[in-house]
Design an enzyme around this catalytic site. Sequence first.
Site, short mmCIF file in Angstrom:
data_model
loop_
_atom_site.label_atom_id
_atom_site.label_comp_id
_atom_site.label_asym_id
_atom_site.label_seq_id
_atom_site.Cartn_x
_atom_site.Cartn_y
_atom_site.Cartn_z
N GLU A 122 5.77 -4.89 5.84
CA GLU A 122 6.09 -6.28 6.19
C GLU A 122 6.09 -7.23 5.00
O GLU A 122 7.03 -8.01 4.83
CB GLU A 122 5.00 -6.78 7.15
N ILE B 241 1.68 3.30 6.70
CA ILE B 241 0.98 4.29 7.55
C ILE B 241 0.64 3.66 8.89
O ILE B 241 0.40 4.36 9.86
CB ILE B 241 -0.29 4.86 6.87
N ASP B 242 0.58 2.32 8.95
CA ASP B 242 0.17 1.65 10.19
C ASP B 242 1.25 1.69 11.29
O ASP B 242 0.97 1.44 12.44
CB ASP B 242 -0.15 0.17 9.91
N GLY C 186 0.84 -1.21 0.00
CA GLY C 186 0.00 0.00 0.00
C GLY C 186 0.86 1.25 0.00
O GLY C 186 1.92 1.27 0.63
N MET D 294 -7.56 3.26 9.64
CA MET D 294 -6.74 2.11 9.24
C MET D 294 -5.91 1.61 10.43
O MET D 294 -5.77 2.31 11.44
CB MET D 294 -5.88 2.45 8.05
N GLY D 295 -5.35 0.46 10.28
CA GLY D 295 -4.58 -0.19 11.35
C GLY D 295 -4.97 -1.65 11.39
O GLY D 295 -5.92 -2.02 12.07
O1 F6P Z 1 -0.98 -1.60 5.54
C1 F6P Z 1 -1.50 -0.38 5.22
C2 F6P Z 1 -2.98 -0.49 4.96
O2 F6P Z 1 -3.40 0.82 4.74
C3 F6P Z 1 -3.79 -1.19 6.04
O3 F6P Z 1 -4.09 -0.38 7.13
C4 F6P Z 1 -5.02 -1.62 5.27
O4 F6P Z 1 -5.64 -2.74 5.87
C5 F6P Z 1 -4.46 -1.97 3.93
O5 F6P Z 1 -3.28 -1.21 3.77
C6 F6P Z 1 -5.45 -1.69 2.83
O6 F6P Z 1 -4.86 -1.93 1.59
P1 F6P Z 1 -5.58 -1.87 0.18
O7 F6P Z 1 -6.98 -1.38 0.37
O8 F6P Z 1 -4.76 -0.94 -0.64
O9 F6P Z 1 -5.54 -3.25 -0.34
#
Ligand code: F6P
Length: 355
Positions: A115, A138-139, A10, A181-182
């Site tokens: 990660e 961002i998490d 992301g 988010m998180g």
């Molecule tokens: O890891 C960052 C993050 O923003 C998480 O908080 C969220 O669950 C995920 O990415 C969402 O990713 P996407 O909607 O881009 O698949």
Amino acid sequence: MRIAISTGGGDAPGLNAVIRAAVLAAIHRGWECVGIRRGFGGLLGDGEVVPLGPSEVRGITHLGGTILGTTNRGDPFRWRAQRPDGTWSERDRSDELVAAFRSHGLDALIAIGGEGTLGIALRLMGKGIPVVGVPKTIDNDVGGTVATFGFDTAVATATDAIDKVHSTAESHERVMVVEVMGRHAGFIALNAGLAASADVILIPEIPFDIAKVCDKIRQREAAGRHFSIVVVAEGAVPKGGTVSLIDPEHERLGGIGDKVAHSIQEMTGKETRSLVLGHLQRGGSPTTFDRLLGLRFGAAAVRLVGEHKFGYMVALQPPQIAAVPLEQALATPRRVPLDSDTIATARDLGTSLGD
Ligand code: F6P
């Protein structure tokens, strides 16, 4: 030296600052840089390895997103392709990727990601690609570093949004539930919730009891405070429950804000509304903190390449930028420490954490 830079997973505000600093630091040493488009996928497609020079990275420090593009569906070890009938197939294309890396005459890879991306980078290292990692999300949940860039901007965005929700909650005497988010870590919810004076903050690290959440709302009601603000991280879980998924196949989280709002309205009789801040938190211009951290990470990553410190990740360990083995960082993901002063502060302020 010919260095490849990729951004995976992301996006997060500050990615472009990392790219700019890495490119300029490499050029400063007389090295060359290329960018891999769309995560690692660019090495598996046509024309997706692009030259990166001063003109490509001019004026990008303050821009959100990534000029290289990104994906969180680009694992070369589990490459997914859609069949004509709509179903998906999966195969390992990592050897192809290593061959493409060599055929482009590349000497090192700077992998910027969270990660997932850093885990892939470590596996590519095992296949002979010299890798340096840069932690992004961002998490703020990557181990080994006090902070990742993007987090500060996301907290600022969420704080601003929760501030705005206050006036409408008070005017209508409602409960407003804000989902932020998180996935595994509640840093955004906790920091933005505290800064914007939320009454309840629910984070993945503390399973919540909805009865306790409602108690807090009733106490406020009894004290003449006829509105409440609840901030909930997308990965928050009720005691004995599981995370809320909107897309189980891709493990996409979502829906917990709605569920919490529904239960509050049912149990307290208070009119309740919910909203999801979602990808707003990933966008916009990075804060000064994130720009600086991004620039420092990018330049430090190039210094690690110069020292042949492969298999390491740059990390903020104030006041220094340190080098941490990727393996070690990935083995200890960061979570909100329950004995942290931020948690103690929330409790001292009377904020309910749902426990
Ligand atoms: O890891 C960052 C993050 O923003 C998480 O908080 C969220 O669950 C995920 O990415 C969402 O990713 P996407 O909607 O881009 O698949």
